[in-house]
Scaffold this motif. Sequence first.
Motif, PDB file in Angstrom:
ATOM      1  N   UNK A 174       0.747  -1.674   0.038  1.00  0.00           N
ATOM      2  CA  UNK A 174       0.616   0.189   0.094  1.00  0.00           C
ATOM      3  C   UNK A 174       0.998   1.347  -0.259  1.00  0.00           C
ATOM      4  N   UNK A 175       1.856   1.282  -0.861  1.00  0.00           N
ATOM      5  CA  UNK A 175       3.156   2.743  -1.072  1.00  0.00           C
ATOM      6  C   UNK A 175       3.483   2.890   0.161  1.00  0.00           C
ATOM      7  N   UNK A 176       4.068   2.375   1.466  1.00  0.00           N
ATOM      8  CA  UNK A 176       4.898   2.604   2.424  1.00  0.00           C
ATOM      9  C   UNK A 176       3.661   2.353   3.594  1.00  0.00           C
ATOM     10  N   UNK A 177       2.323   2.436   3.510  1.00  0.00           N
ATOM     11  CA  UNK A 177       1.318   1.723   4.764  1.00  0.00           C
ATOM     12  C   UNK A 177       2.100   0.911   5.367  1.00  0.00           C
ATOM     13  N   UNK A 178       2.480  -0.010   4.527  1.00  0.00           N
ATOM     14  CA  UNK A 178       2.845  -1.370   5.336  1.00  0.00           C
ATOM     15  C   UNK A 178       3.846  -1.865   4.743  1.00  0.00           C
ATOM     16  N   UNK A 179       5.521  -3.105   5.543  1.00  0.00           N
ATOM     17  CA  UNK A 179       6.564  -3.122   5.326  1.00  0.00           C
ATOM     18  C   UNK A 179       6.647  -4.717   5.833  1.00  0.00           C
ATOM     19  N   UNK A 180       7.559  -5.300   5.011  1.00  0.00           N
ATOM     20  CA  UNK A 180       7.492  -7.056   5.366  1.00  0.00           C
ATOM     21  C   UNK A 180       8.876  -7.792   5.399  1.00  0.00           C
ATOM     22  N   UNK A 181       8.963  -7.588   6.409  1.00  0.00           N
ATOM     23  CA  UNK A 181      10.265  -8.699   6.205  1.00  0.00           C
ATOM     24  C   UNK A 181      10.255 -10.430   5.336  1.00  0.00           C
ATOM     25  N   UNK A 182      10.562 -10.500   4.001  1.00  0.00           N
ATOM     26  CA  UNK A 182      10.120 -11.511   3.764  1.00  0.00           C
ATOM     27  C   UNK A 182      11.287 -12.589   3.130  1.00  0.00           C
TER      28      UNK A 182
END
Lengths: 717, 717
Positions: A174-182
């Motif tokens: 969502x363009x900077x709303x959430x970040x995930x470490x994959x």
Amino acid sequence: MRIRTMMLGAAVALALDAKADEGMWLPSQLPQIAKNLKEAGFRGDPAALADLTRAPLNAVVRIGGGTGSFVSADGLVVTNHHVAFGVIQYNSRPDRDLITNGYVAPDRAAELPANPDYRLRVTVGFDKVTDRVLAAAKGKEGRAYYDAVDAVSKSMVAECEKEEGIRCSVANMFYGRDFYLVKQLELRDIRLVYAPPRAIGNYGDEVDNFVWPRHAGDFTILRAYVGPDGKPADYSKDNKPYHPPSHLSLATDGVAEGDFVMLAGYPGITYRHRTAAEFADQVEWRLPTAVSVLKALQDVIETQGKTDKDAGIRYASQLQTLKNGIKRFSGELEGLRRSDAVTVRREDEAAMLAWLKKRPEGAALQPEIDQVMAVIAKGKDVRERDFLVGLLSSQTQLLRGALSLDRLAVERPKADADREAGYQKRDEELIASQLKQIQRRYDLRVEKALLTSVLSRYQALPDAQRLPELDKVFGRTPAELVKALDRIYADTKLGDEAERTRLFAATSAEIDGSHDALLVAARTLRPALLRIDDERKTREGDLLRLRPAYMQALVAYREAQGKAVYPDANSTLRVSYGKVTPLIARDAVAYAPMTTVAGIVEKNTGMEPFDAPKPLLDAIRKGDFAGYADPATGAMPVDFLSNLDTTGGNSGSPVLNAKGQMVGLNFDSNWEAVSASWMYDPRYKRAIHVDMRYMRWLIDKVYPSPALLRELGVPAK
Amino acid sequence: MRIRTMMLGAAVALALDAKADEGMWLPSQLPQIAKNLKEAGFRGDPAALADLTRAPLNAVVRIGGGTGSFVSADGLVVTNHHVAFGVIQYNSRPDRDLITNGYVAPDRAAELPANPDYRLRVTVGFDKVTDRVLAAAKGKEGRAYYDAVDAVSKSMVAECEKEEGIRCSVANMFYGRDFYLVKQLELRDIRLVYAPPRAIGNYGDEVDNFVWPRHAGDFTILRAYVGPDGKPADYSKDNKPYHPPSHLSLATDGVAEGDFVMLAGYPGITYRHRTAAEFADQVEWRLPTAVSVLKALQDVIETQGKTDKDAGIRYASQLQTLKNGIKRFSGELEGLRRSDAVTVRREDEAAMLAWLKKRPEGAALQPEIDQVMAVIAKGKDVRERDFLVGLLSSQTQLLRGALSLDRLAVERPKADADREAGYQKRDEELIASQLKQIQRRYDLRVEKALLTSVLSRYQALPDAQRLPELDKVFGRTPAELVKALDRIYADTKLGDEAERTRLFAATSAEIDGSHDALLVAARTLRPALLRIDDERKTREGDLLRLRPAYMQALVAYREAQGKAVYPDANSTLRVSYGKVTPLIARDAVAYAPMTTVAGIVEKNTGMEPFDAPKPLLDAIRKGDFAGYADPATGAMPVDFLSNLDTTGGNSGSPVLNAKGQMVGLNFDSNWEAVSASWMYDPRYKRAIHVDMRYMRWLIDKVYPSPALLRELGVPAK
């Protein structure tokens, strides 16, 4: 729509009734849309799909730039022929032409190791790290925001990758709303088990590319191996098959028109939630400009190639890339216009903003949304200049070499982690090989003509977009440009391979002190290029900071309409669902969603790319389809069409039925759907799949491997 | 067929269930097939259609090379825009561009006279004259049989045409079994009443030619006038509208998929009842040879045109004709191969001959059938030679001129009735104009190159096919050919227009004594050409005499299978029946049988040929289709598709519904049906029609003429 409904009865009713089965869902979103999934026909438990690190979704893997899936307990992986093509090519020799003949490993010992850089990644972790990222960026703006996100991401990745055999990345939702470490387990010993001949796997090639009806058996079967300790390892004959945490089952039944299907894979990038202004920019400026500028470059190469055959050969590959780009951009433009995407998105956004005004949170969000619009509008002021400057390196050979050498001189003195992406230590091998291959791809007259085409356009820009450094190097008028190019290319030795090799090995100080005219030009341009870079990162930093407000409004607006929102695609695992669907491509033109082997015979000319192998044609003539034919018609299926939401990266994605069994293998989209990266139009968006009945029939009757079918759990008939 | 049935449900079922609605029936045959007609859905009395000189069939007329039909008591005729194009063109001037703008006559005084040679023919007599013809030919063979049939036909025509305003011809049915004297009233004052703009009448032009889905409003409305005495007359402002003996009614309802339709018209020529050997000859030799030879000629013109622009322009029209021929022949070949026509016809004929052996009449017919086969086989011995010799005049300019002048010298001394067809008094004007236009169509180097292409092929023929006269003129080796052509073209003055004009006016003796090298060459070739003519007429005479035995066997065999047999088309009035039918063109590709105005918008590029006029686009946008839209879908129809049996000459044929009301206007076939002149394949044979609802809507809403609609009996909504 009313005026285009006079169509083939059943097919039309289905196509027009089809709900917009749009959505590349995060697995964690599936419980939220469980009701829709059930209504669409899914018979399993949506909650069981919520964790992508558990069965069944952890059977779906990234492989060779696409998607694959485990299909046996001993590590068999099925993906597309075109995704595994490098592996097939790597194992082909003049006396063993696997491209032409395909390959059936007689036993496990005969499974052939892939090229050493071929990788398979199993996702083993997917953790939200939004708080950590936003904490690092808090209070910052523009370039500082961008750099903070970049630095904290790099540091998390480095930490994560300390574990052996693990590759990590940070995904932005969502363009900077959430970040995930994959976190992904990376397997390095992949072997070729079964490949059909090129004339099956890629039947129709470029002619049929993006075309429905399609008749390709675009699949290949590989096996993943690990070291004797069960850990990822480079190829060794002592390695043993990998036992994946789960694998998919092949369906024994086929699909029919209207059936529920779902798909999991790693779609690359979409722009569905971009602002109305960005849609307008894409349709009204970016695509038409790209088409027109690239066409001019195509003309330059074709014109020079006519009088100078050698130059024509040197630029054949660049010409092909230009043509592909022009075709793709034209198709995207055509599709977005056909879908009236600009108006649709503009009205949608206007309705959202009007709705937001009446909401309590509206007052808080509106200022940031206004800023999003302002940043995007500001980008328009320099869009043409930035586009043209980008072409200076992407469309030249010698100038690109000079610009690379110059930038390398800037980056090399820094710590590796601080070097610009593309100029880090691991990138140097690629730069060296690019500098080397200039020898086969460069012609003085063509390069000057290409630069003249791009720079003439630059010279016509208004003063506000001018770069003093560029004007200094290339002049401000066409006459000055001619003189400048003549002088620069007369006074450079970069055309000499030995000289380029020497410069690549040289120190930054030597490059900085060089009097070679092209290197001097690159050095003069350097501040302008770094400034453009900085402006771009500043805009991107601000958008990373501000767009979450826009996305929050959009998600809330959709939820108020009873609709869930998926994040735009970003190469993370997504799930789509829909149904087997015909396509009404134009007035009175309807495509059935299933093709049959009869179509292979119809298309076959005996000449590439319609040169089906004799064993296949013989088997079709023989008509031994028992156990594989469509029960309703007796016809032997080849490929099928669905309205599943896909994009590049979904190649090789498993297509599952309502019970979660594999019925197909995704491999392409239709031409009308080229624009789907921006807008999913339910009338035209289709995905093309190999029917698993065709794959099984080939393995059973045409190029038999009974052992393989047994391992796949679908023994020969 | 089994393997290609996995298709769109309803459409497929219909297409595959469709009975072979094959047949271009003589009206007199309709009572015989009344049961089939009724079963197909016809609601009228088939017996009422048996007499083509009575209502309703005498409303169907020959006009301008196609078909038309009376649609009002005051002589309104509807036909295709392309059939009336000459009339529209003739009335166009720079300040009144009826091609671009169309034409709506505000009143009868404003109806515009057609070009003076435009003709409409109403069939008023159709009498069997078999006995008289066969009596004249009785006991003769070969050339004598041919000449006897020719002489008695000419004499009957001359006798018949004594009546003023009457044109007559003898039609040969079932290849010599039956002969009919056709008597037609010829109207000479035809006027333009209503024509849509070119961009409606010919929307899509060459791009859409032979294409379905189609979106053309290919119709034009004319009116026939006669003298104050009611007799045929040349144009005069004192003439008055012709009152036809009957006229057709326009339907107020439209058609839908599956509906019964029938059609009446003047199909030109078909070969459906030719022998298996003739089918094989067409597919295996004639079409591939024609394609290869014509392609070589195309290459010659294109190569010369590249270096000599003026020559390119001179040969543009000939090049276009060659390309059209190559396209058509290739399409026919492709279609006959797709239908496996050679095998199908061979097996059918073998079954007929086996059946005949067991029949009492078999012994009597077999010897003549054997002779048919022998005559046809003999024609194969010289087929390539005859084909190439034919090209010597059809593909050259100056040589053709010389051959014409030479043949004219042979024919002119004879009585006009005895002169060869094409060289009678009435043909001389055409020959003179051909001699004149050489000036604009001839180039020395191109003509020599074309002749070299044709004659090189001739020189490679086996000795048995050689013509001593040809060898004498052009030599026996490539080297001799070069020398001969150089010499002949250096020593001729036929390139000079004044010289050709002089020679056209010269006596036979002068031509015979000329020393002009090309005329000497023509004179040398003359015996060979006359011999080829004589051989052809001898074969044709024998086939006229013998084929009736073959036809008798074929008809009896079909009747034993419960099937009636129609004679091959020969430009006489025929009736077909069938239904509105979709087309499954290829695996998974289905075309709906109806198009809508939405398709016009989809195809429209604003550039010719997809440049629909603004009033049409505006009317489509406005969507005022009340009273014309399809009741089931609300869509506004444009064209529709049926499986009606048609061929060239059926352009403009009225398409009638089960009640005999006009629902469409035939105007084209689909590409897959180009081979239908030889074989009707129910899977692929379709005809394309303008939907009369579209015509009426255009006349009501887009280019209105309320008076015209009133006269047509379908007043404005």
